[in-house]
Design an enzyme around this catalytic site. Structure first.
Site, PDB file in Angstrom:
ATOM      1  N   CYS B  46      67.071  14.190 -47.785  1.00  0.00           N
ATOM      2  CA  CYS B  46      68.168  13.626 -46.880  1.00  0.00           C
ATOM      3  C   CYS B  46      69.718  13.693 -47.373  1.00  0.00           C
ATOM      4  CB  CYS B  46      68.072  11.999 -47.044  1.00  0.00           C
ATOM      5  SG  CYS B  46      66.297  11.552 -46.736  1.00  0.00           S
ATOM      6  N   CYS B  49      71.579  17.204 -45.784  1.00  0.00           N
ATOM      7  CA  CYS B  49      72.163  17.034 -44.395  1.00  0.00           C
ATOM      8  C   CYS B  49      73.264  16.014 -44.885  1.00  0.00           C
ATOM      9  CB  CYS B  49      71.422  16.627 -43.444  1.00  0.00           C
ATOM     10  SG  CYS B  49      70.189  17.993 -42.907  1.00  0.00           S
ATOM     11  N   HIS B  50      72.929  14.729 -45.227  1.00  0.00           N
ATOM     12  CA  HIS B  50      73.964  13.622 -45.065  1.00  0.00           C
ATOM     13  C   HIS B  50      74.765  13.232 -46.431  1.00  0.00           C
ATOM     14  CE1 HIS B  50      71.700  12.339 -41.387  1.00  0.00           C
ATOM     15  NE2 HIS B  50      70.446  12.686 -42.065  1.00  0.00           N
ATOM     16  N   CYS B  84      64.014  12.555 -38.529  1.00  0.00           N
ATOM     17  CA  CYS B  84      64.472  13.430 -39.440  1.00  0.00           C
ATOM     18  C   CYS B  84      63.758  14.125 -40.172  1.00  0.00           C
ATOM     19  CB  CYS B  84      65.613  12.682 -40.451  1.00  0.00           C
ATOM     20  SG  CYS B  84      67.284  13.001 -40.207  1.00  0.00           S
ATOM     21  N   CYS B 147      59.601 -16.933 -27.985  1.00  0.00           N
ATOM     22  CA  CYS B 147      60.494 -16.886 -29.289  1.00  0.00           C
ATOM     23  C   CYS B 147      61.526 -17.754 -28.941  1.00  0.00           C
ATOM     24  CB  CYS B 147      61.225 -15.545 -29.239  1.00  0.00           C
ATOM     25  SG  CYS B 147      59.934 -14.019 -29.154  1.00  0.00           S
ATOM     26  N   CYS B 150      60.947 -21.745 -30.412  1.00  0.00           N
ATOM     27  CA  CYS B 150      61.377 -21.893 -31.777  1.00  0.00           C
ATOM     28  C   CYS B 150      62.934 -21.378 -31.928  1.00  0.00           C
ATOM     29  CB  CYS B 150      60.418 -21.052 -32.798  1.00  0.00           C
ATOM     30  SG  CYS B 150      58.741 -21.710 -32.800  1.00  0.00           S
ATOM     31  N   HIS B 151      63.309 -20.423 -31.841  1.00  0.00           N
ATOM     32  CA  HIS B 151      64.689 -19.883 -32.184  1.00  0.00           C
ATOM     33  C   HIS B 151      65.888 -20.323 -31.403  1.00  0.00           C
ATOM     34  CE1 HIS B 151      62.161 -18.157 -35.573  1.00  0.00           C
ATOM     35  NE2 HIS B 151      61.322 -17.672 -34.509  1.00  0.00           N
ATOM     36  N   ARG B 188      57.702  -8.594 -39.744  1.00  0.00           N
ATOM     37  CA  ARG B 188      57.867 -10.101 -39.654  1.00  0.00           C
ATOM     38  C   ARG B 188      57.836 -10.775 -38.274  1.00  0.00           C
ATOM     39  NH1 ARG B 188      57.552 -14.235 -39.227  1.00  0.00           N
ATOM     40  NH2 ARG B 188      58.933 -16.182 -39.945  1.00  0.00           N
ATOM     41  N   CYS B 192      55.084 -13.374 -36.262  1.00  0.00           N
ATOM     42  CA  CYS B 192      55.238 -14.482 -35.390  1.00  0.00           C
ATOM     43  C   CYS B 192      54.143 -14.412 -34.295  1.00  0.00           C
ATOM     44  CB  CYS B 192      56.724 -14.374 -34.712  1.00  0.00           C
ATOM     45  SG  CYS B 192      58.136 -14.993 -35.539  1.00  0.00           S
TER      46      CYS B 192
END
Lengths: 106, 231, 151
Positions: B46, B49-50, B84, B147, B150-151, B188, B192
């Site tokens: 990585c 290039c970066h 990549c 969703c 609840c949120h 995660r 749910c």
């Protein structure tokens, strides 16, 4: 096995310093199962030793009661410059080691 | 707007703030190693290039998911890393939730810690965004909840011993005690779906990417916390 | 595997749990630690005191509970802590860890994170350089996340 060791970079002779360790290890309890029902064998880091310039300063015997990716924090008296090396072994016989330098002046 | 960190205990708040004890930092440290290692037939790392990630990757994670111009589709950070690997490293993609992919993603996202989440909505990602918003508000599963129930409408209330959060993804990849490991935002979100007794979309599914984009827009302004620590 | 299959396997797991050794009812056995403590100390007397166990009263999750043990000791060559042993009253394997210290430790304190299978009392046993045993404990209320996943 990746691990991290944290010490103060410098200390005075006789100073009590804090040593912290974390190790990437699942600490398998032997009580878990794969989704298809196969048991996952117990595999924990059962023994860990800390040496300060070669002399043992701390030793731990651990079981499945220690959390995954174990964290340990203990103390030692700074004597001379050098390094603290941690080494460990798990139930599968995999060994690991990590060290951190310390400079003692005063 | 509240990050998930505001809904956790003092212990977890301290654990996340402690760059040594935070177990997620083990994945970040591993990612740093992988960043410098050559991979695939391309024989490139990585870093080849970066360069220095602290410079080149700062703020990058805060802008994901985004449409990759070459692939002409929405990708999250994990997807971008695998692009990549394919294009530059000529290496096999890293599997979803593999330690390597989580480590690299956590390392790259960690370079944006403190940077406010900010995705741009444009003609390229508009459809993805609209689908994500629709799914966020659609009732699913045997629990027949969306969703939003609840949120948006119930955050701060108790679900068993849990305080329902606002459902922001700004700490991911994060270390969850429940997982005893670092995991992705998709993991995660899948949890749910499971909680709602709904069919879980597979990792990398378009609907999860759409939802990630909508969530990132919705979390706009919250600082990236990777690696977060959650229950 | 479908979510449904995963859910079924999780539910099956719940029903498998009672097959584990049952916890003795309160009053039936006054001290759940007694047999193991006897084994560790070889029957030597254990005095309560000098050992402090610090944990949150309410733990987020049994997979990882912060725990710190401190022993009141000058940690000199003549008077120091040799070992600290952590015991759980409910874990399937009650012996969690033993830490070996010496005058080189300088301070008799060890911190870690432990697994606790439910709310319980944890006990720390310390052996001093004169051979005496001391103990201290803490009660931990273990709560669990409401949001589990099947992966």
């Amino acid at each position: 096995m990746l691990a991290r060791v944290q010490l103060p970079r410098t200390a005075k002779p006789g100073e009590v310093i804090e040593v912290r360790i974390t190790i990437q290890h699942s600490m398998e309890t032997g009580f878990r199962f794969e989704l298809d029902g196969r048991p996952i064998p117990k595999n924990v880091i059962n023994s860990l030793v800390a040496r300060y310039n070669g002399a043992e300063i701390f030793r731990a015997e651990m079981g499945s009661g220690i959390a995954a990716n174990p964290y340990l924090q203990f103390y030692t008296v700074a004597r001379q410059s050098g390094a603290i090396e941690i080494s460990w072994v798990d139930d599968a016989g995999n060994r690991g080691a990590e060290r951190a330098p310390i400079s003692v002046t005063g | 707007m509240k990050s998930g960190i505001e809904f956790v205990s003092d212990d977890l708040r301290k654990l996340q703030a402690d760059d040594f004890a935070n177990p997620g930092m083990l994945w970040v440290a591993r990612g740093e190693k992988i960043w410098g290692e050559a991979a695939g037939n391309g024989g490139k790392s990585c870093a080849a290039c970066h360069g220095v990630a602290a410079k080149s990757m700062q703020g990058v994670a805060a802008r994901y998911p985004r449409v990759d111009p070459g692939a002409a589709r929405l990708v999250n950070l994990e997807g971008r890393i695998n692009l990549c690997r394919d294009r530059k490293q000529q290496a096999q993609p890293l599997g979803p939730e593999s330690d390597e992919l989580l480590a690299l993603t956590a390392y790259v996202a960690h370079q944006s810690r403190g940077v406010p989440v900010s995705v741009t909505l444009d003609m390229q990602n508009r459809k993805d965004f609209e689908r994500g918003r629709e799914l966020y508000n659609r009732r699913i599963g045997q629990m027949n909840l969306a969703c939003t129930h609840c949120h948006d409408r119930s955050w701060g209330k108790k679900l068993a011993a849990e305080t329902v959060s606002q459902g922001h993804g700004n700490a991911f990849p994060a270390y969850r005690l429940e997982w005893q490991s670092v995991g992705s935002l998709q993991r995660r979100i899948r949890a749910c779906f499971y909680g709602l007794r709904a069919e879980m979309p597979p990792y990398g599914a378009q609907e999860l990417l759409d939802l990630e984009l909508y969530l990132a827009w919705r979390a706009g302004g919250l600082p990236v916390e990777t690696p977060g620590v959650r229950r | 595997m479908s979510a449904r299959r995963r859910f079924i396997s999780m539910v099956a797991g719940l029903f498998a749990a009672p097959l584990l050794p049952a916890r003795p009812a309160r009053g039936q056995q006054a001290d759940p630690f007694a047999p193991l403590v006897r084994e560790i100390t070889g029957g030597a007397a254990v005095r309560p005191g000098r050992v402090t166990v610090d944990t949150p009263r309410l733990a987020d999750n049994g997979h990882s509970v912060p725990l710190s043990v401190n022993v009141d000791s000058p940690m000199t060559a003549a008077d120091h802590v040799r070992s600290i042993t952590l015991l759980s009253s409910r874990n399937p394997r009650p012996l969690m860890a033993t830490f070996h210290l010496s005058p080189a430790s300088g301070r008799a304190q060890v911190a870690t994170r432990v697994r606790l299978a439910g709310s319980q009392r944890v006990l720390a046993l310390a052996q001093l350089s004169d051979g005496s045993w001391w103990s201290g404990g803490a009660e931990v209320e273990v709560t669990e996340s409401a949001c589990l996943d099947a992966t």
